[in-house]
Write a protein that holds these residues in place. Sequence first.
Motif, mmCIF file in Angstrom:
data_model
loop_
_atom_site.group_PDB
_atom_site.id
_atom_site.type_symbol
_atom_site.label_atom_id
_atom_site.label_comp_id
_atom_site.label_asym_id
_atom_site.label_seq_id
_atom_site.Cartn_x
_atom_site.Cartn_y
_atom_site.Cartn_z
ATOM 1 N N GLY A 1 0.786 -1.230 0.000
ATOM 2 C CA GLY A 1 0.000 0.000 0.000
ATOM 3 C C GLY A 1 0.819 1.282 0.000
ATOM 4 O O GLY A 1 0.269 2.370 0.175
ATOM 5 N N LYS A 2 2.126 1.178 -0.192
ATOM 6 C CA LYS A 2 2.975 2.372 -0.209
ATOM 7 C C LYS A 2 2.665 3.241 -1.424
ATOM 8 O O LYS A 2 2.133 2.772 -2.433
ATOM 9 C CB LYS A 2 4.447 1.970 -0.257
ATOM 10 C CG LYS A 2 4.927 1.265 0.987
ATOM 11 C CD LYS A 2 6.396 0.895 0.854
ATOM 12 C CE LYS A 2 6.893 0.139 2.074
ATOM 13 N NZ LYS A 2 8.277 -0.300 1.893
ATOM 14 N N SER A 3 3.046 4.511 -1.341
ATOM 15 C CA SER A 3 2.890 5.421 -2.468
ATOM 16 C C SER A 3 3.902 5.049 -3.552
ATOM 17 O O SER A 3 4.916 4.398 -3.277
ATOM 18 C CB SER A 3 3.143 6.867 -2.030
ATOM 19 O OG SER A 3 4.531 7.040 -1.728
ATOM 20 N N LEU A 4 3.638 5.461 -4.788
ATOM 21 C CA LEU A 4 4.585 5.195 -5.871
ATOM 22 C C LEU A 4 5.944 5.806 -5.571
ATOM 23 O O LEU A 4 6.979 5.222 -5.876
ATOM 24 C CB LEU A 4 4.063 5.747 -7.198
ATOM 25 C CG LEU A 4 3.118 4.874 -7.995
ATOM 26 C CD1 LEU A 4 2.858 5.481 -9.363
ATOM 27 C CD2 LEU A 4 3.603 3.452 -8.133
ATOM 28 N N GLU A 5 5.935 6.986 -4.966
ATOM 29 C CA GLU A 5 7.200 7.635 -4.623
ATOM 30 C C GLU A 5 8.010 6.776 -3.656
ATOM 31 O O GLU A 5 9.217 6.588 -3.834
ATOM 32 C CB GLU A 5 6.941 9.017 -4.020
ATOM 33 C CG GLU A 5 8.211 9.796 -3.776
ATOM 34 C CD GLU A 5 7.927 11.221 -3.342
ATOM 35 O OE1 GLU A 5 8.666 11.703 -2.474
ATOM 36 O OE2 GLU A 5 6.981 11.835 -3.866
ATOM 37 N N GLN A 6 7.355 6.226 -2.632
ATOM 38 C CA GLN A 6 8.067 5.386 -1.668
ATOM 39 C C GLN A 6 8.536 4.089 -2.320
ATOM 40 O O GLN A 6 9.624 3.591 -2.036
ATOM 41 C CB GLN A 6 7.198 5.094 -0.443
ATOM 42 C CG GLN A 6 7.939 4.345 0.646
ATOM 43 C CD GLN A 6 9.186 5.088 1.124
ATOM 44 O OE1 GLN A 6 9.115 6.248 1.489
ATOM 45 N NE2 GLN A 6 10.338 4.418 1.098
ATOM 46 N N ILE A 7 7.717 3.537 -3.203
ATOM 47 C CA ILE A 7 8.110 2.320 -3.923
ATOM 48 C C ILE A 7 9.355 2.600 -4.760
ATOM 49 O O ILE A 7 10.310 1.817 -4.777
ATOM 50 C CB ILE A 7 6.947 1.797 -4.793
ATOM 51 C CG1 ILE A 7 5.793 1.344 -3.897
ATOM 52 C CG2 ILE A 7 7.417 0.656 -5.700
ATOM 53 C CD1 ILE A 7 4.487 1.100 -4.632
ATOM 54 N N PHE A 8 9.360 3.741 -5.440
ATOM 55 C CA PHE A 8 10.513 4.138 -6.254
ATOM 56 C C PHE A 8 11.769 4.221 -5.373
ATOM 57 O O PHE A 8 12.822 3.696 -5.729
ATOM 58 C CB PHE A 8 10.226 5.478 -6.930
ATOM 59 C CG PHE A 8 11.298 5.926 -7.885
ATOM 60 C CD1 PHE A 8 11.233 5.577 -9.226
ATOM 61 C CD2 PHE A 8 12.360 6.697 -7.462
ATOM 62 C CE1 PHE A 8 12.211 5.981 -10.114
ATOM 63 C CE2 PHE A 8 13.348 7.106 -8.335
ATOM 64 C CZ PHE A 8 13.269 6.752 -9.663
ATOM 65 N N VAL A 9 11.628 4.870 -4.221
ATOM 66 C CA VAL A 9 12.765 5.004 -3.284
ATOM 67 C C VAL A 9 13.216 3.610 -2.815
ATOM 68 O O VAL A 9 14.417 3.335 -2.766
ATOM 69 C CB VAL A 9 12.385 5.908 -2.091
ATOM 70 C CG1 VAL A 9 13.443 5.840 -0.996
ATOM 71 C CG2 VAL A 9 12.178 7.337 -2.554
ATOM 72 N N ASP A 10 12.272 2.733 -2.514
ATOM 73 C CA ASP A 10 12.621 1.385 -2.074
ATOM 74 C C ASP A 10 13.386 0.626 -3.176
ATOM 75 O O ASP A 10 14.372 -0.063 -2.886
ATOM 76 C CB ASP A 10 11.373 0.578 -1.692
ATOM 77 C CG ASP A 10 10.725 1.071 -0.404
ATOM 78 O OD1 ASP A 10 11.333 1.911 0.300
ATOM 79 O OD2 ASP A 10 9.606 0.626 -0.108
ATOM 80 N N VAL A 11 12.931 0.751 -4.407
ATOM 81 C CA VAL A 11 13.542 0.011 -5.518
ATOM 82 C C VAL A 11 14.927 0.577 -5.859
ATOM 83 O O VAL A 11 15.877 -0.155 -6.068
ATOM 84 C CB VAL A 11 12.626 0.015 -6.767
ATOM 85 C CG1 VAL A 11 13.354 -0.496 -8.004
ATOM 86 C CG2 VAL A 11 11.384 -0.823 -6.480
ATOM 87 N N TYR A 12 15.031 1.901 -5.915
ATOM 88 C CA TYR A 12 16.280 2.522 -6.367
ATOM 89 C C TYR A 12 17.139 3.086 -5.233
ATOM 90 O O TYR A 12 18.195 3.624 -5.486
ATOM 91 C CB TYR A 12 15.975 3.660 -7.353
ATOM 92 C CG TYR A 12 15.319 3.177 -8.611
ATOM 93 C CD1 TYR A 12 16.053 2.586 -9.625
ATOM 94 C CD2 TYR A 12 13.943 3.296 -8.786
ATOM 95 C CE1 TYR A 12 15.450 2.140 -10.782
ATOM 96 C CE2 TYR A 12 13.326 2.854 -9.933
ATOM 97 C CZ TYR A 12 14.087 2.274 -10.924
ATOM 98 O OH TYR A 12 13.480 1.831 -12.061
ATOM 99 N N GLY A 13 16.673 2.932 -4.009
ATOM 100 C CA GLY A 13 17.300 3.590 -2.861
ATOM 101 C C GLY A 13 18.775 3.371 -2.650
ATOM 102 O O GLY A 13 19.479 4.264 -2.226
ATOM 103 N N GLY A 14 19.308 2.226 -2.970
ATOM 104 C CA GLY A 14 20.705 1.951 -2.667
ATOM 105 C C GLY A 14 21.691 2.491 -3.678
ATOM 106 O O GLY A 14 22.890 2.320 -3.523
ATOM 107 N N GLU A 15 21.212 3.158 -4.748
ATOM 108 C CA GLU A 15 22.115 3.573 -5.818
ATOM 109 C C GLU A 15 23.109 4.641 -5.410
ATOM 110 O O GLU A 15 24.196 4.711 -5.945
ATOM 111 C CB GLU A 15 21.319 4.054 -7.029
ATOM 112 C CG GLU A 15 20.635 2.914 -7.731
ATOM 113 C CD GLU A 15 20.040 3.314 -9.058
ATOM 114 O OE1 GLU A 15 20.088 4.491 -9.416
ATOM 115 O OE2 GLU A 15 19.529 2.410 -9.742
ATOM 116 N N ASN A 16 22.758 5.510 -4.495
ATOM 117 C CA ASN A 16 23.651 6.616 -4.126
ATOM 118 C C ASN A 16 24.458 6.347 -2.868
ATOM 119 O O ASN A 16 25.130 7.203 -2.354
ATOM 120 C CB ASN A 16 22.847 7.914 -3.944
ATOM 121 C CG ASN A 16 22.247 8.369 -5.258
ATOM 122 O OD1 ASN A 16 22.844 8.203 -6.308
ATOM 123 N ND2 ASN A 16 21.065 8.937 -5.200
#
Length: 195
Positions: free
Chosen positions: A179-194
């Motif tokens: 039920g997370k927002s798309l923004e949070q899902i995006f952060v979860d998926v791509y979060g480790g890149e930086n």
Amino acid sequence: TIRALLGFYPATGGELLVDGKKYNPEDSSINIGYLPEERGLYRKETVIDTLEYFGTLNGVEEPREWGMKYLKRVGLEDKANERIEKLSGGQQQKVQLGITIMGDPKLLILDEPTKGFDPMNRRLLMEIIEEQHKKGAAIIMITHYLDEVEKLCDRALLLKDGVARAYGTIPEIKKEFGGKSLEQIFVDVYGGENE
């Protein structure tokens, strides 16, 4: 996938289907509109001559009139006789979008269509894209603006390192991620890149 649809590269696996039918870019009657992230306009030509030229190539009836009507819609009618190189990047992007939607293509491929736009122009471009969708165009859009995804997309695909990390309708993706927002899902998926 996009390069294969455009005929730049052959598909190396899977099938290309458009409207449920096998698609071959070399012998397809399907009209595709492509908006690249990097503009590909003739910089020394005037805006209206550019629209007329591409309109003629796309089989638009009265392409000059179509071009002037489009320029008025996007607030560039006063730039009709300016050379492309004199326009700002955002103005050039509006011209490029006009070329992309000429002839009401059945498939639109849009690569970062609103990148760098202010909120007013972003809204205008999104309205134009929505109109094309209502006319029956299938739209493939590459974007990092998740509000655009929520507003326009029937389905979304989040890729990371060439692997689909999320795919489905917006409600399906949200459900898959608790039920997370798309923004949070995006952060979860791509979060480790930086990190």
